[in-house]
Scaffold this active site. Structure first.
Site, PDB file in Angstrom:
ATOM      1  CG  ASP A  96       4.025   6.521  -3.367  1.00 16.01           C
ATOM      2  OD1 ASP A  96       4.489   5.334  -2.016  1.00 16.01           O
ATOM      3  OD2 ASP A  96       3.865   7.756  -2.962  1.00 16.01           O
ATOM      4  CE  LYS A 158       1.773   9.614  -4.999  1.00 14.60           C
ATOM      5  NZ  LYS A 158       3.570   9.619  -4.494  1.00 14.60           N
ATOM      6  CE  LYS A 187       2.316   9.976  -0.876  1.00 18.94           C
ATOM      7  NZ  LYS A 187       3.810   9.281  -0.990  1.00 18.94           N
TER       8      LYS A 187
END
Length: 239
Positions: A96, A158, A187
């Site tokens: 991430d 995300k 996400k």
């Protein structure tokens, strides 16, 4: 992608976050045990905890991911690539990365895309997620950041790190889902602390949830299911 709103279905969407800088080894152990107990998809740990988490979670089926350029995204592209290489060597399988927030806000789209693409290339096909830090962006910047995430080849876009004073919102998740193609997933992370919030994010289009409240979310779902079963049993015996 259809997600079943069952304990197993929602557990399979959760990246259990273990990222607080103040966590001791005992704190990390507690969180890893929660992830294993509830059977979440993965943990997202601090880079220094990767190898330990991989060893402790061996055989549980819980994957280990980590963060890159966390939490501000302002490290150089070369540093992000080097960080990913070390994380991969330590056993992480998902990554991430935080977008260069200042570059995105400045309109330096080529810089943002190149930064993402370099990390994606370094990941060699592993799952990559680009954190936009939506609490620091307006709607146009969120939409553009989502498009640049797809242009850079990442797997997910995300919402948040959870460390910038804001988290995922239904509005932002919906916008991100509407902006990227089906090839890119969304996400929701930051502030997803209960079952209702988790369901709202899934219904808005998220297929992965970043949260440190896995036990709360899944515990609420289990209690709800047990309540339904008890009610059905009572109805049956009343005839």
């Amino acid at each position: 992608m259809t997600i079943e709103l069952t304990e197993r279905g929602i557990a399979a969407t959760i990246d259990h976050a273990i990222l607080k800088p103040e966590f001791t080894r005992a704190d990390v152990d507690k969180e890893l045990d929660i992830a294993a107990e509830w059977g979440v998809f993965s943990v997202c740990v601090r880079p220094s905890d990767i190898a330990y988490a991989v060893e402790r979670l061996a055989g549980t089926g819980v994957a280990v991911g980590t963060v890159i350029g966390f939490p501000h995204g302002t490290t150089s592209t070369a540093a992000k690539v080097a960080e990913l290489a070390q994380a991969q060597a330590d056993g992480a399988v998902e990554f991430d990365m935080v977008v260069n927030i200042g570059a995105l806000r400045s309109g330096f789209d080529d810089v943002v895309t190149a930064d993402i693409a370099a990390v994606v290339e370094a990941a060699s096909g592993a799952v990559t997620k680009v954190i936009l830090e939506t609490s620091l962006l307006d709607l146009e910047q969120i939409e553009r950041g989502s498009r640049l995430t797809e242009a850079g080849g990442a797997t997910f876009v995300k919402t948040s790190t959870g460390f910038a004073g804001g988290g995922a919102t239904v509005e932002h998740v919906t916008l991100m889902r509407q902006t990227v193609s089906p090839a890119v997933r969304v996400k929701a992370s930051g502030g997803v602390r209960g079952l209702e919030a988790a369901i709202a994010m899934i219904e808005a289009g998220a297929t992965r949830l970043g949260t440190s409240a896995s036990a709360t979310i899944l515990g609420e779902l289990r209690a709800r299911a047990e309540g339904r079963e008890a009610s059905q049993a009572q109805d049956t015996t009343s005839y």
